[in-house]
Design a protein around this motif. Sequence first.
Motif, short mmCIF file in Angstrom:
data_model
loop_
_atom_site.label_atom_id
_atom_site.label_comp_id
_atom_site.label_asym_id
_atom_site.label_seq_id
_atom_site.Cartn_x
_atom_site.Cartn_y
_atom_site.Cartn_z
N ARG A 187 -5.34 -3.36 9.75
CA ARG A 187 -4.57 -3.19 10.48
C ARG A 187 -3.76 -2.53 9.51
O ARG A 187 -1.91 -2.35 10.02
N HIS A 188 -3.98 -2.78 8.64
CA HIS A 188 -3.05 -1.94 7.89
C HIS A 188 -1.97 -0.17 7.83
O HIS A 188 -3.30 0.30 8.10
N LEU A 201 3.84 -1.04 3.72
CA LEU A 201 4.29 -0.02 5.59
C LEU A 201 4.09 1.14 5.02
O LEU A 201 3.65 1.37 5.72
N LEU A 220 -7.27 -0.36 -1.02
CA LEU A 220 -8.25 -0.95 0.27
C LEU A 220 -9.56 -0.83 0.44
O LEU A 220 -10.14 -1.31 1.07
N TRP A 234 8.25 -2.42 3.32
CA TRP A 234 6.98 -3.41 3.25
C TRP A 234 8.07 -4.03 4.09
O TRP A 234 8.93 -4.21 4.62
N PRO A 241 -5.85 -8.37 8.74
CA PRO A 241 -4.25 -7.93 8.05
C PRO A 241 -4.86 -6.34 7.46
O PRO A 241 -4.32 -5.55 7.51
N LEU A 242 -6.56 -6.12 6.62
CA LEU A 242 -6.54 -4.98 6.12
C LEU A 242 -7.20 -4.32 7.26
O LEU A 242 -6.23 -2.40 7.43
N TYR A 248 0.63 -4.18 -2.40
CA TYR A 248 -0.20 -2.85 -0.94
C TYR A 248 -0.32 -3.49 0.52
O TYR A 248 -0.14 -2.55 1.34
N GLN A 249 -1.00 -4.61 0.20
CA GLN A 249 -0.82 -5.81 1.56
C GLN A 249 0.32 -5.29 2.26
O GLN A 249 0.32 -5.46 3.57
N GLN A 250 1.21 -5.62 1.36
CA GLN A 250 2.92 -5.14 2.61
C GLN A 250 3.27 -4.50 2.78
O GLN A 250 4.22 -4.18 3.13
#
Length: 259
Positions: free
Chosen positions: A161-162, A49, A105, A72, A158-159, A45-47
């Motif tokens: 800006r998710h 989009l 998240l 992603w 990164p979180l 899920y971090q990747q």
Amino acid sequence: MQESNSRAITRLAEPWRLALTYLRRPSTLQVFPSAVQLDATRIPYQQLLRGTANAPWFLPRWMGGRRLTFHWEADQQQQQSSVLTKVTPGLALQRELVRAVTHFLTQAIAPVGKEANDLCTQVQAIYRQDRYVRHSHASRLATENVARLQSASALLEPLRRHPLLTPALREQAKHIHAQLERISPFLIDLEPQREAHNRRYLESASQAEASYFDNVESNPLTPEQLQAALVFEDATLVVAAAGSGKSSCIVAKIGFALK
């Protein structure tokens, strides 16, 4: 490490009739707590989009098919994978995926927020308005916490800006980022912050305690004596001639410390 299939939140098997439109074997889509997996392709899920759903132009309407596409980023390149499904199962899977991503998240941001709150509390405990900050205290605060600050900032970046953050999570991440930015100078560029704080403290304390320092001895303390009495550095050197009021300064300083 990949999560086992037994931990999948939901699964969706691609209908074979729809899969034949791509001239391939049916795929299986699985939603996990931290990733979505299409056959052997696992998308953390971090990747992730975004996910889109539409009715492909090449499918007859009577087939009731929808194409779910996942976009992603991996190795700084955007990629995508698709799966075909019926409308009702597709909508159900979309809802589960949104819940899973939001929960992931939320769980990822929460410990960063806790860390930011703890760092703020420690900085505020040292940099109190009514306290002179010694070099040793400021240095110890920075030494013990600068790595924690850097780690929290690296996790949050990164979180925050998710692209799939909910408005509430976006505001939470924004608040945490502001906290870390606010305390960063006290841990990284500490000496200018300490000096500025101590200047404000000396101005405030000299005014607030004016009555005490004017009456602690037979004569009011001079500005130089007052500064020496208010400064609580690790080591303080007072240089003055005989009879210039060193004893009065020490008496005032001890009395103020006892207050």
